[in-house]
Design a protein around this motif. Structure first.
Motif, PDB file in Angstrom:
ATOM      1  N   LEU A   7       0.854  -1.181   0.000  1.00 17.70           N
ATOM      2  CA  LEU A   7       0.000   0.000   0.000  1.00 17.70           C
ATOM      3  C   LEU A   7       0.892   1.234   0.000  1.00 17.70           C
ATOM      4  O   LEU A   7       1.720   1.410   0.892  1.00 17.70           O
ATOM      5  N   PHE A   8       0.747   2.072  -1.012  1.00 22.06           N
ATOM      6  CA  PHE A   8       1.464   3.340  -1.090  1.00 22.06           C
ATOM      7  C   PHE A   8       0.570   4.430  -0.503  1.00 22.06           C
ATOM      8  O   PHE A   8      -0.637   4.460  -0.784  1.00 22.06           O
ATOM      9  N   VAL A   9       1.168   5.328   0.286  1.00 21.79           N
ATOM     10  CA  VAL A   9       0.378   6.325   1.005  1.00 21.79           C
ATOM     11  C   VAL A   9       0.970   7.720   0.838  1.00 21.79           C
ATOM     12  O   VAL A   9       2.182   7.908   0.947  1.00 21.79           O
ATOM     13  N   TYR A  86       3.610  -4.320   3.174  1.00 25.00           N
ATOM     14  CA  TYR A  86       4.430  -3.113   3.076  1.00 25.00           C
ATOM     15  C   TYR A  86       3.498  -1.910   2.984  1.00 25.00           C
ATOM     16  O   TYR A  86       2.586  -1.901   2.144  1.00 25.00           O
ATOM     17  N   ILE A  87       3.749  -0.924   3.824  1.00 21.20           N
ATOM     18  CA  ILE A  87       3.005   0.336   3.766  1.00 21.20           C
ATOM     19  C   ILE A  87       4.047   1.416   3.532  1.00 21.20           C
ATOM     20  O   ILE A  87       4.905   1.677   4.381  1.00 21.20           O
ATOM     21  N   ILE A  88       3.988   2.009   2.357  1.00 19.34           N
ATOM     22  CA  ILE A  88       5.062   2.867   1.875  1.00 19.34           C
ATOM     23  C   ILE A  88       4.593   4.315   1.776  1.00 19.34           C
ATOM     24  O   ILE A  88       3.735   4.647   0.956  1.00 19.34           O
ATOM     25  N   ALA A  89       5.172   5.171   2.606  1.00 14.07           N
ATOM     26  CA  ALA A  89       4.833   6.592   2.629  1.00 14.07           C
ATOM     27  C   ALA A  89       5.762   7.365   1.703  1.00 14.07           C
ATOM     28  O   ALA A  89       6.900   6.960   1.449  1.00 14.07           O
ATOM     29  N   ASP A 105       3.790   0.806  14.536  1.00 14.57           N
ATOM     30  CA  ASP A 105       4.335  -0.128  13.550  1.00 14.57           C
ATOM     31  C   ASP A 105       5.010  -1.350  14.200  1.00 14.57           C
ATOM     32  O   ASP A 105       6.189  -1.623  13.943  1.00 14.57           O
ATOM     33  N   PRO A 106       4.273  -2.127  14.992  1.00 10.90           N
ATOM     34  CA  PRO A 106       4.890  -3.271  15.675  1.00 10.90           C
ATOM     35  C   PRO A 106       5.442  -4.339  14.733  1.00 10.90           C
ATOM     36  O   PRO A 106       6.349  -5.087  15.114  1.00 10.90           O
ATOM     37  N   ASP A 107       4.928  -4.407  13.507  1.00 10.90           N
ATOM     38  CA  ASP A 107       5.381  -5.427  12.555  1.00 10.90           C
ATOM     39  C   ASP A 107       6.395  -4.903  11.547  1.00 10.90           C
ATOM     40  O   ASP A 107       6.738  -5.605  10.586  1.00 10.90           O
ATOM     41  N   TYR A 108       6.852  -3.669  11.733  1.00  5.05           N
ATOM     42  CA  TYR A 108       7.876  -3.052  10.868  1.00  5.05           C
ATOM     43  C   TYR A 108       7.498  -3.084   9.388  1.00  5.05           C
ATOM     44  O   TYR A 108       8.296  -3.432   8.541  1.00  5.05           O
ATOM     45  N   LYS A 109       6.269  -2.696   9.106  1.00  8.95           N
ATOM     46  CA  LYS A 109       5.765  -2.684   7.740  1.00  8.95           C
ATOM     47  C   LYS A 109       5.924  -1.322   7.071  1.00  8.95           C
ATOM     48  O   LYS A 109       5.843  -1.223   5.854  1.00  8.95           O
ATOM     49  N   VAL A 110       6.099  -0.282   7.849  1.00 11.67           N
ATOM     50  CA  VAL A 110       6.042   1.084   7.347  1.00 11.67           C
ATOM     51  C   VAL A 110       7.430   1.594   6.974  1.00 11.67           C
ATOM     52  O   VAL A 110       8.379   1.482   7.760  1.00 11.67           O
ATOM     53  N   HIS A 111       7.530   2.175   5.763  1.00 11.82           N
ATOM     54  CA  HIS A 111       8.792   2.706   5.258  1.00 11.82           C
ATOM     55  C   HIS A 111       8.513   3.940   4.412  1.00 11.82           C
ATOM     56  O   HIS A 111       7.405   4.116   3.905  1.00 11.82           O
ATOM     57  N   LEU A 112       9.547   4.732   4.209  1.00 13.74           N
ATOM     58  CA  LEU A 112       9.500   5.782   3.191  1.00 13.74           C
ATOM     59  C   LEU A 112       9.940   5.159   1.874  1.00 13.74           C
ATOM     60  O   LEU A 112      10.847   4.310   1.857  1.00 13.74           O
ATOM     61  N   LEU A 113       9.361   5.587   0.769  1.00 13.96           N
ATOM     62  CA  LEU A 113       9.714   4.993  -0.523  1.00 13.96           C
ATOM     63  C   LEU A 113      11.188   5.164  -0.847  1.00 13.96           C
ATOM     64  O   LEU A 113      11.831   4.229  -1.328  1.00 13.96           O
ATOM     65  N   LEU A 114      11.743   6.334  -0.552  1.00  7.65           N
ATOM     66  CA  LEU A 114      13.160   6.547  -0.877  1.00  7.65           C
ATOM     67  C   LEU A 114      14.112   5.802   0.060  1.00  7.65           C
ATOM     68  O   LEU A 114      15.318   5.782  -0.185  1.00  7.65           O
ATOM     69  N   ASP A 115      13.588   5.147   1.105  1.00  7.80           N
ATOM     70  CA  ASP A 115      14.434   4.290   1.949  1.00  7.80           C
ATOM     71  C   ASP A 115      14.994   3.119   1.145  1.00  7.80           C
ATOM     72  O   ASP A 115      15.975   2.498   1.560  1.00  7.80           O
ATOM     73  N   PHE A 116      14.392   2.823   0.022  1.00  6.04           N
ATOM     74  CA  PHE A 116      14.832   1.708  -0.819  1.00  6.04           C
ATOM     75  C   PHE A 116      15.773   2.164  -1.920  1.00  6.04           C
ATOM     76  O   PHE A 116      15.996   1.441  -2.898  1.00  6.04           O
TER      77      PHE A 116
END
Length: 158
Positions: A7-9, A86-89, A105-116
């Motif tokens: 999911l992109f946010v 994956y929840i990508i902000a 974010d207990p399951d570590y699903k949330v990231h920034l897109l540019l983190d990749f």
């Protein structure tokens, strides 16, 4: 085989997050992996709910043969955290607004897109900048990095 759900946010779900959604769908299609992914996008706010993708995003993606037909802005919910892998902000501001949905974010699903990518940071909002070219370049780089990351993770799980 279980699908990988992304999911992109962004703030309104009319510019950056639908751009990322459809760029990522295009990348996985070209890689022959469409059947292994479920990809969507959502907003943190309610401002644009029900509105179509911004014409700047539509026009930019059209240059690459990518259609956003049928996409209308929706708001993220707490159920999305449980559903997606994956929840990508797009930016830090989105992360702050997502807190009510992701609860630390207990399951570590949330990231920034540019983190990749090799350069961390936020993807500028073309609603304000008017620069859909720059946003597209950042989104494409981020989506390629995310797909490479996921492919490495899948390889490790085999």
């Amino acid at each position: 085989m279980r699908k990988i759900k992304i999911l992109f946010v962004c703030h309104g779900n009319i510019c950056r997050s639908p751009m990322a959604e459809f760029v990522m769908k295009d990348l996985v299609k070209k890689a022959g992996l469409s059947d292994q992914f479920e990809i969507a996008s959502a907003a943190t706010s309610r401002e644009e709910i029900g509105n179509p993708v911004h014409r700047g995003t539509r026009n930019k993606l059209k240059q690459y043969g990518i259609s956003v037909d049928g996409k209308y802005a929706v708001q993220m919910t707490s159920a999305d955290y449980r559903y997606y892998d994956y929840i990508i902000a797009m930016e830090q501001y989105n992360l702050r607004n997502m807190e009510r949905f992701v609860h630390d974010d207990p399951d570590y699903k949330v990231h920034l897109l540019l983190d990749f990518t090799d350069r961390k940071g936020d993807i500028a909002d073309p609603w304000y900048t008017g620069n859909f070219d720059e946003t597209y370049d950042d989104v494409l780089e981020g989506c390629k990095g995310l797909l490479a990351h996921i492919r490495r993770e899948i390889a490790c799980d085999l």
